[in-house]
Design an enzyme around this catalytic site. Structure first.
Site, PDB file in Angstrom:
ATOM      1  N   TYR A  52     -16.460   4.463   6.765  1.00  0.00           N
ATOM      2  CA  TYR A  52     -16.212   3.026   6.716  1.00  0.00           C
ATOM      3  C   TYR A  52     -17.544   2.265   6.676  1.00  0.00           C
ATOM      4  CZ  TYR A  52     -11.306   3.925   7.908  1.00  0.00           C
ATOM      5  OH  TYR A  52      -9.992   4.365   7.908  1.00  0.00           O
ATOM      6  N   SER A 215      -2.360   1.000   6.454  1.00  0.00           N
ATOM      7  CA  SER A 215      -1.983   0.046   5.397  1.00  0.00           C
ATOM      8  C   SER A 215      -0.553  -0.463   5.569  1.00  0.00           C
ATOM      9  CB  SER A 215      -2.165   0.673   4.008  1.00  0.00           C
ATOM     10  OG  SER A 215      -3.527   0.825   3.702  1.00  0.00           O
ATOM     11  N   PRO A 216      -0.200  -0.998   6.746  1.00  0.00           N
ATOM     12  CA  PRO A 216       1.175  -1.439   6.985  1.00  0.00           C
ATOM     13  C   PRO A 216       1.570  -2.700   6.224  1.00  0.00           C
ATOM     14  CG  PRO A 216      -0.209  -2.030   8.843  1.00  0.00           C
ATOM     15  CD  PRO A 216      -1.046  -1.166   7.944  1.00  0.00           C
ATOM     16  N   GLY A 220       1.578   0.239  -2.995  1.00  0.00           N
ATOM     17  CA  GLY A 220       0.764   1.225  -3.680  1.00  0.00           C
ATOM     18  C   GLY A 220      -0.147   1.893  -2.665  1.00  0.00           C
ATOM     19  N   PHE A 226       1.809  -6.804   0.124  1.00  0.00           N
ATOM     20  CA  PHE A 226       3.097  -7.194  -0.452  1.00  0.00           C
ATOM     21  C   PHE A 226       3.591  -8.497   0.169  1.00  0.00           C
ATOM     22  CE2 PHE A 226       4.199  -4.545   3.206  1.00  0.00           C
ATOM     23  CZ  PHE A 226       5.203  -5.264   3.830  1.00  0.00           C
TER      24      PHE A 226
END
Length: 305
Positions: A52, A215-216, A220, A226
């Protein structure tokens, strides 16, 4: 915030964790505000990885909190290793070197948990076991886990380990649910019936391995959020409806949907915005009904058989 245990360990943590991938982009002052705010909201597990910000995220984190013994005892720190430029590496040498480097950047003597970041098909499990044993005996790592692994990959590793795996970090959001979809479509001939992960959800529940949902809010792999995205009108309408009804944000409802699952899944939220994180943390106080959970699942484009 409600607490959960990671796997069968004695690590009691807030049921929402903070992913620090983007912390390398912050100033020391802003990072300190993010961390202090998170802890005030009950978020006390901080998820890192050696890659990271090419290590800078760990450095900024340590500098921001002025790492000291008192601060270290108030939080749980997790990091990951195994991804290198162009390949994956679970060799003993790399695992040990990676942990040493992370500890230097984090300015601490130990991490609470170490995860293997992406499956390495060239893994020699005996070598991984030796690395883990060395790290455990030296007190540099308390517990171990994996990320993005299926049950047989974990079984192969567990055969040689002296310690249990306590975490498997997997991608999961309202619009990315393959680990759930196949369980609804057993013995059917539609696309949702394809078992893509060897029933990892049930395996982790059976073996007391906590799934951490990365990535909640993404669709994709890394294509973007979203929530508020016009490409997902039905699920956003339902999120907004429930958010207004319960007096929270749509993001909190998306996290509450994950928390509602009895597997005690821990979302890893990557927001570096303190206000947004506070809003998200309210998900811990939201208990969706079974009907609401299914309404959201279907609004995300899933058909029940």
């Amino acid at each position: 915030m409600k607490k959960i245990a990671l796997g069968n360990s004695d690590l009691q943590v807030g049921e929402i964790s903070l992913g620090c991938m983007r912390m390398s982009e912050l100033s020391t002052k802003d990072a300190a505000h993010v961390i202090e705010n998170a802890m005030e909201a009950g978020v006390d597990l901080f998820d890192h990885a050696d890659i990271y910000g090419k290590g800078k995220s760990e450095e900024v984190f340590a500098d921001a909190i002025g790492m000291n013994d008192d601060m270290r005892e108030r939080m749980k720190i997790q990091t990951k290793c195994g991804i290198r430029k162009g390949f994956f590496d679970f060799s003993k040498e790399h695992i040990l070197e990676s942990v040493e480097a992370s500890l230097r950047r984090l300015k601490t003597d130990y991490v609470d948990s170490l995860l293997l970041h992406r499956p390495d098909t060239l893994m020699e499990p005996e070598e991984v076991a030796e690395a883990f044993a060395t790290l455990k005996e030296s007190g540099k790592v308390r517990y171990f886990g994996v990320s993005n692994q299926n049950p047989m990959q974990m079984e192969l590793l567990r055969k040689y380990l002296n310690d249990d795996l306590i975490v498997n970090q997997m991608q999961l959001s309202l619009v990315h649910t393959p680990m759930i979809d196949s369980g609804f479509n057993v013995n059917m001939q539609n696309d949702s019936a394809v078992v893509r992960d060897s029933s990892v959800l049930e395996y982790c529940r059976l073996n007391d391995i906590t799934i951490q949902a990365w990535s909640p809010f993404q669709h994709g792999m890394i294509e973007g959020p979203f929530i508020g995205n016009d490409a997902f009108p039905k699920v956003n309408a339902k999120l907004q409806e429930l958010a207004e009804e319960k007096g929270v944000t749509d993001s909190a409802i998306a996290i509450a949907w994950i928390l509602r699952h009895p597997a005690n899944i821990q979302p890893v939220v990557g927001s570096m915005n303190p206000k947004r994180l506070n809003d998200i943390a309210k998900a811990s106080d939201i208990e969706l009904t079974r009907q609401e959970w299914y309404e959201l699942y279907r609004a995300a484009g899933n058909d029940l058989p």
